[in-house]
Design an enzyme around this catalytic site. Structure first.
Site, PDB file in Angstrom:
ATOM      1  CG  HIS A 174     111.970 -11.751 -24.644  1.00  0.00           C
ATOM      2  ND1 HIS A 174     112.434 -10.637 -25.280  1.00  0.00           N
ATOM      3  CD2 HIS A 174     111.802 -11.391 -23.339  1.00  0.00           C
ATOM      4  CE1 HIS A 174     112.535  -9.643 -24.407  1.00  0.00           C
ATOM      5  NE2 HIS A 174     112.162 -10.084 -23.220  1.00  0.00           N
ATOM      6  CG  ASP A 203     117.546  -7.255 -21.022  1.00  0.00           C
ATOM      7  OD1 ASP A 203     117.421  -6.481 -20.047  1.00  0.00           O
ATOM      8  OD2 ASP A 203     116.807  -7.209 -22.019  1.00  0.00           O
ATOM      9  CG  ASP A 207     113.644  -9.229 -17.644  1.00  0.00           C
ATOM     10  OD1 ASP A 207     113.804  -9.980 -18.626  1.00  0.00           O
ATOM     11  OD2 ASP A 207     113.098  -8.117 -17.743  1.00  0.00           O
ATOM     12  CG  MET A 258     123.409  -3.105 -27.844  1.00  0.00           C
ATOM     13  SD  MET A 258     122.173  -2.465 -26.683  1.00  0.00           S
ATOM     14  CE  MET A 258     121.638  -3.957 -25.858  1.00  0.00           C
ATOM     15  CD  GLU A 314     115.172 -10.682 -22.466  1.00  0.00           C
ATOM     16  OE1 GLU A 314     115.545  -9.580 -22.918  1.00  0.00           O
ATOM     17  OE2 GLU A 314     114.376 -10.810 -21.518  1.00  0.00           O
ATOM     18  CG  HIS A 351     116.672   1.761 -23.409  1.00  0.00           C
ATOM     19  ND1 HIS A 351     116.883   0.974 -22.318  1.00  0.00           N
ATOM     20  CD2 HIS A 351     115.949   1.023 -24.285  1.00  0.00           C
ATOM     21  CE1 HIS A 351     116.314  -0.202 -22.520  1.00  0.00           C
ATOM     22  NE2 HIS A 351     115.752  -0.203 -23.710  1.00  0.00           N
ATOM     23  CE  LYS A 382     108.635  -9.363 -22.784  1.00  0.00           C
ATOM     24  NZ  LYS A 382     108.666  -8.225 -21.847  1.00  0.00           N
ATOM     25  CD  GLU A 421     115.451  -7.868 -26.640  1.00  0.00           C
ATOM     26  OE1 GLU A 421     116.262  -6.924 -26.773  1.00  0.00           O
ATOM     27  OE2 GLU A 421     115.043  -8.269 -25.540  1.00  0.00           O
ATOM     28  CG  ASP A 471     118.210   3.281 -20.068  1.00  0.00           C
ATOM     29  OD1 ASP A 471     117.018   3.396 -19.768  1.00  0.00           O
ATOM     30  OD2 ASP A 471     118.689   2.276 -20.651  1.00  0.00           O
ATOM     31  CG  ASP A 501     119.165  -8.919 -24.445  1.00  0.00           C
ATOM     32  OD1 ASP A 501     120.318  -8.481 -24.633  1.00  0.00           O
ATOM     33  OD2 ASP A 501     118.146  -8.214 -24.541  1.00  0.00           O
ATOM     34  CG  ASP A 517     110.064 -10.127 -19.465  1.00  0.00           C
ATOM     35  OD1 ASP A 517     110.891 -11.051 -19.457  1.00  0.00           O
ATOM     36  OD2 ASP A 517     110.324  -8.985 -19.875  1.00  0.00           O
TER      37      ASP A 517
HETATM   38  C1  GLT Z   1     113.369  -3.888 -21.753  1.00  0.00           C
HETATM   39  C2  GLT Z   1     113.090  -5.237 -22.358  1.00  0.00           C
HETATM   40  C3  GLT Z   1     114.314  -5.889 -22.851  1.00  0.00           C
HETATM   41  C4  GLT Z   1     114.954  -5.185 -23.987  1.00  0.00           C
HETATM   42  C5  GLT Z   1     115.486  -3.861 -23.636  1.00  0.00           C
HETATM   43  C6  GLT Z   1     115.946  -3.150 -24.868  1.00  0.00           C
HETATM   44  S1  GLT Z   1     114.474  -2.926 -22.636  1.00  0.00           S
HETATM   45  O1  GLT Z   1     113.901  -4.042 -20.481  1.00  0.00           O
HETATM   46  O2  GLT Z   1     112.444  -6.059 -21.393  1.00  0.00           O
HETATM   47  O3  GLT Z   1     114.118  -7.228 -23.180  1.00  0.00           O
HETATM   48  O4  GLT Z   1     116.082  -5.926 -24.391  1.00  0.00           O
HETATM   49  O5  GLT Z   1     115.048  -2.222 -25.356  1.00  0.00           O
HETATM   50 MN    MN Z   2     116.157  -7.928 -23.781  1.00  0.00          MN
HETATM   51 MN    MN Z   3     112.863  -9.561 -21.006  1.00  0.00          MN
END
Ligand code: GLT
Ligand code: MN
Ligand code: MN
Length: 386
Positions: free
Chosen positions: A219, A286, A256, A87, A216, A53, A182, A180, A56, A244, A254
């Site tokens: 998500h 991700d 991750d 990216m 992702e 980002h 979510k 993306e 970041d 992702d 979430d």
């Molecule tokens: C954040 C989010 C991710 C996104 C990122 C991109 S940032 O961590 O949970 O799923 O892909 O903005």
């Molecule tokens: Mn993501």
């Molecule tokens: Mn996520």
């Protein structure tokens, strides 16, 4: 075996291995690393690329001199390691200015600021080599629908995407957008909640050919959906511009998690889809390590993501080469062509002929399909006994 190479296009965001273990209930458990240090960390574990980002890399309140210094150090680290930046994306969710959304915020100044911030971030991403630009609208939603008309929100999102597509075209950048989805978190509900919503939304844009999706795993799983089916729809529409990879227990927040850490079988069918379809884009992990990890364990996390993908890729090859599985597939997909004269592309003659055809409905209902056997063969491959 199972060590990554550049051809695998495995990438990590600065925010993934750089995650400091903060969560909504607890303070950081790891010291922050500088962006150039993260590049070296990723090179050590064998990644191909690093994503970021805008903030970041360059803090939102950095002076121009600080910005130049950070970018210089970052570029040096890329040169020293050979890592690339495939990216980039914009942080439109952390700053309090975006608490009511960015492109869909009710305040027109916030919407304008979001566009300005994104244009600057796009310039920086392109300067560092990015060819895909991700949009994750974490704050583009509501807690109460009294606050925002959902149709207005869609129109605002469209206006922003059109604006930015035209900006990229005007600059002559070689850059594609990947949206993306979510369903929720951090907002109560987020607009365009699934990859399917995004695919429909893209077709309403001025330059739909510039825009695809970045699905992702976690998500779609948060919403209880089959991620592989969503990715398949994107692939079938030539819209899978980025992906992702991570993992997630259904029904949870979430998480991750490390790729394939939770749902091995869905991860297998996802890798199978990506490999069989010839997806050649980046595979971005991700995800982040457990809050209990130190940086040694973060290495185990990052290596584990890539290793799991490669192990599953090998299982896919094994599945595709398995003669018993192939025999079952041939049996369940058998087609003697006798229906071709009635179906396929429509004609009035075909329709008339089909309407008067007699089917043995009872016989159709009697036929058995060996899907239990097929699934068991799949499970045995995954369990390593086949
Ligand atoms: C954040 C989010 C991710 C996104 C990122 C991109 S940032 O961590 O949970 O799923 O892909 O903005
Ligand atoms: Mn993501
Ligand atoms: Mn996520």
């Amino acid at each position: 075996m199972y060590s990554p190479s550049a051809a695998d296009k495995f990438t990590f965001g600065l925010w993934t291995v750089g995650h400091i273990g903060r969560d909504p209930f607890g303070e950081p458990t790891r010291l922050a690393k500088k962006p150039h240090e993260i590049v070296h960390f990723l090179a050590e574990v064998g990644a191909y690329g690093v994503n970021f980002h805008d903030n970041d890399l360059v803090p939102i309140d950095a002076t121009p001199a600080e910005r130049d210094q950070i970018i210089k150090q970052f570029k040096q680290a890329l040169d020293d390691t050979g890592l690339v930046v495939p990216m980039a994306t914009t942080n439109l969710f952390s700053d309090p200015a975006f608490k009511d959304g960015a492109f869909t915020a009710n305040d027109p100044q916030v919407r304008a600021y979001a566009l300005q911030k994104t244009m600057h971030a796009i310039d920086m991403g392109v300067e560092l080599g990015a060819e895909v630009y991700v949009f994750w609208g974490g704050r583009e939603g509501t807690e109460t629908d009294a606050a925002k008309d959902p149709i207005t929100a869609i129109k605002r999102s469209r206006e922003a995407m059109n604006y930015l597509c035209h900006y990229v075209k005007d600059q002559g950048y070689n850059l594609k957008f990947a949206l993306e989805a979510k369903p929720n978190e951090p907002r109560g509900d987020i607009y365009n909640a699934t990859t399917g919503n995004m695919l429909a939304f893209i077709e309403t844009l001025d330059l739909p050919e510039m825009v695809g999706v970045n699905p992702e795993v976690a998500h779609e799983h948060m919403a209880g959906l089959n991620f592989t089916h969503h990715v398949a729809q994107a692939i079938e529409q030539d819209k899978l511009f980025h992906i992702d990879l991570n993992d997630q227990a259904f029904g949870r927040y979430d998480q991750d998690f490390r790729f394939a850490a939770v749902n091995l079988k869905s991860a297998f069918f996802l890798v199978k889809l990506l490999e069989d379809s010839g997806y050649s884009g980046n595979k971005h992990f991700d995800a982040h390590a457990y809050r209990t990890s130190d940086y040694n364990d973060v290495k185990a996390f990052a290596r584990g993501c890539m290793r799991n993908y490669l192990i599953l890729k090998e299982k896919v090859a094994r599945w595709n080469a398995d003669s018993e599985i192939q025999a079952v597939l041939a049996e369940i997909n058998a087609d003697d062509g006798s229906m071709d004269q009635f179906v396929g592309a429509y004609s009035a003659d075909k329709a008339a002929a089909l309407k008067s055809l007699t089917f043995d409905r009872a016989a159709l209902g009697q036929r058995g399909f060996p899907y239990e056997a097929l699934d068991q063969l799949t499970v045995e491959i995954l369990l390593g006994v086949r």
